[in-house]
Design a protein around this motif. Sequence first.
Motif, PDB file in Angstrom:
ATOM      1  N   ASP A  58       0.788  -1.255  -0.221  1.00  0.00           N
ATOM      2  CA  ASP A  58       0.076   0.099   0.097  1.00  0.00           C
ATOM      3  C   ASP A  58       0.795   1.265  -0.203  1.00  0.00           C
ATOM      4  OD1 ASP A  58      -2.228  -1.291   0.023  1.00  0.00           O
ATOM      5  OD2 ASP A  58      -2.632  -1.019   2.034  1.00  0.00           O
ATOM      6  N   LEU A  59       1.762   1.094   0.817  1.00  0.00           N
ATOM      7  CA  LEU A  59       2.904   2.403   0.823  1.00  0.00           C
ATOM      8  C   LEU A  59       3.617   2.458  -0.612  1.00  0.00           C
ATOM      9  CD1 LEU A  59       3.986   4.585   2.716  1.00  0.00           C
ATOM     10  CD2 LEU A  59       5.818   3.047   3.214  1.00  0.00           C
ATOM     11  N   ILE A  60       3.967   1.561  -1.173  1.00  0.00           N
ATOM     12  CA  ILE A  60       4.684   1.666  -2.504  1.00  0.00           C
ATOM     13  C   ILE A  60       3.645   2.178  -3.452  1.00  0.00           C
ATOM     14  CG2 ILE A  60       5.517   0.256  -4.381  1.00  0.00           C
ATOM     15  CD1 ILE A  60       6.480  -1.820  -2.318  1.00  0.00           C
ATOM     16  N   GLU A  61       2.398   1.612  -3.430  1.00  0.00           N
ATOM     17  CA  GLU A  61       1.274   2.265  -4.272  1.00  0.00           C
ATOM     18  C   GLU A  61       1.076   3.723  -4.246  1.00  0.00           C
ATOM     19  OE1 GLU A  61      -1.697  -0.787  -3.878  1.00  0.00           O
ATOM     20  OE2 GLU A  61      -1.144  -1.806  -5.438  1.00  0.00           O
ATOM     21  N   GLN A  62       1.169   4.322  -2.993  1.00  0.00           N
ATOM     22  CA  GLN A  62       0.796   5.343  -2.585  1.00  0.00           C
ATOM     23  C   GLN A  62       1.782   6.480  -3.162  1.00  0.00           C
ATOM     24  OE1 GLN A  62      -0.019   5.750   1.552  1.00  0.00           O
ATOM     25  NE2 GLN A  62      -1.654   4.303   1.344  1.00  0.00           N
ATOM     26  N   ARG A  63       3.015   6.075  -2.945  1.00  0.00           N
ATOM     27  CA  ARG A  63       4.130   7.006  -3.527  1.00  0.00           C
ATOM     28  C   ARG A  63       4.137   6.937  -5.114  1.00  0.00           C
ATOM     29  NH1 ARG A  63       8.692   4.516   0.610  1.00  0.00           N
ATOM     30  NH2 ARG A  63       8.148   5.553   2.465  1.00  0.00           N
ATOM     31  N   VAL A  66       1.261   9.166  -6.565  1.00  0.00           N
ATOM     32  CA  VAL A  66       2.078  10.653  -6.507  1.00  0.00           C
ATOM     33  C   VAL A  66       2.684  11.144  -7.799  1.00  0.00           C
ATOM     34  CG1 VAL A  66       3.107  12.599  -5.483  1.00  0.00           C
ATOM     35  CG2 VAL A  66       1.506  10.907  -4.109  1.00  0.00           C
ATOM     36  N   ARG A  67       3.737  10.160  -7.767  1.00  0.00           N
ATOM     37  CA  ARG A  67       4.838  10.115  -8.893  1.00  0.00           C
ATOM     38  C   ARG A  67       4.104   9.883 -10.395  1.00  0.00           C
ATOM     39  NH1 ARG A  67       8.239  13.162 -11.167  1.00  0.00           N
ATOM     40  NH2 ARG A  67       9.742  11.978 -12.429  1.00  0.00           N
ATOM     41  N   ARG A  68       3.104   9.071 -10.433  1.00  0.00           N
ATOM     42  CA  ARG A  68       2.634   8.973 -11.683  1.00  0.00           C
ATOM     43  C   ARG A  68       1.899   9.879 -12.130  1.00  0.00           C
ATOM     44  NH1 ARG A  68      -1.455   4.076 -12.347  1.00  0.00           N
ATOM     45  NH2 ARG A  68      -3.005   5.601 -12.165  1.00  0.00           N
ATOM     46  N   LEU A  73       0.842  14.676 -15.655  1.00  0.00           N
ATOM     47  CA  LEU A  73       0.589  16.248 -15.923  1.00  0.00           C
ATOM     48  C   LEU A  73       1.809  16.568 -16.715  1.00  0.00           C
ATOM     49  CD1 LEU A  73      -0.385  17.136 -12.503  1.00  0.00           C
ATOM     50  CD2 LEU A  73      -1.685  17.255 -14.346  1.00  0.00           C
ATOM     51  N   GLU A  74       2.914  16.158 -16.576  1.00  0.00           N
ATOM     52  CA  GLU A  74       3.989  16.456 -17.548  1.00  0.00           C
ATOM     53  C   GLU A  74       3.707  16.084 -18.899  1.00  0.00           C
ATOM     54  OE1 GLU A  74       8.906  15.571 -17.967  1.00  0.00           O
ATOM     55  OE2 GLU A  74       7.790  15.372 -15.947  1.00  0.00           O
ATOM     56  N   LEU A  75       3.326  15.025 -19.007  1.00  0.00           N
ATOM     57  CA  LEU A  75       2.893  14.473 -20.476  1.00  0.00           C
ATOM     58  C   LEU A  75       1.783  15.249 -20.916  1.00  0.00           C
ATOM     59  CD1 LEU A  75       2.899  10.492 -20.115  1.00  0.00           C
ATOM     60  CD2 LEU A  75       4.221  11.984 -21.573  1.00  0.00           C
TER      61      LEU A  75
END
Length: 146
Positions: A58-63, A66-68, A73-75
């Motif tokens: 869950d922690l990995i997915e939450q982090r 955010v990055r994704r 947004l950059e794309l």
Amino acid sequence: MRDYRRIILIALIAFAAAIAGVVVGREFVVPERPVENQLHELLHEQLNLDKEQHGRIDLIEQRFAVRRRALELELRADNARLAEAIEAEHGYGPKVAAAIDRSHQAMGQLQKETLEHIFAMRGVLRPDQAVKFDQAVVGALTAKER
């Protein structure tokens, strides 16, 4: 008056056929689930994760979420720059080429970070779970389009 009734009958038949097509399409044509959903389902419903594994994943997915989002947004911004370049050049000029290159860099970064995310989740799994996870990842990457 008879032609008027015929037109109404044809319109009703066409409408009924359209409705039937929508119903059949919704009931019998199932779109393929995205790879992310397949892996999420595998992780949370089929691998029998223990409580600690759930917490770590869950922690990995939450982090990663955010990055994704930041990369998406950059794309989106890159697409806007590409649209501006196309509008300015009306062809494949240097501004369009540069905008495409920038967009490809962001896409590549998203792909790399997605794979890092997948490997991070894999690192939480026991060996027996990792085998099933690997099979799902490879299957998703090599599946033929339906």
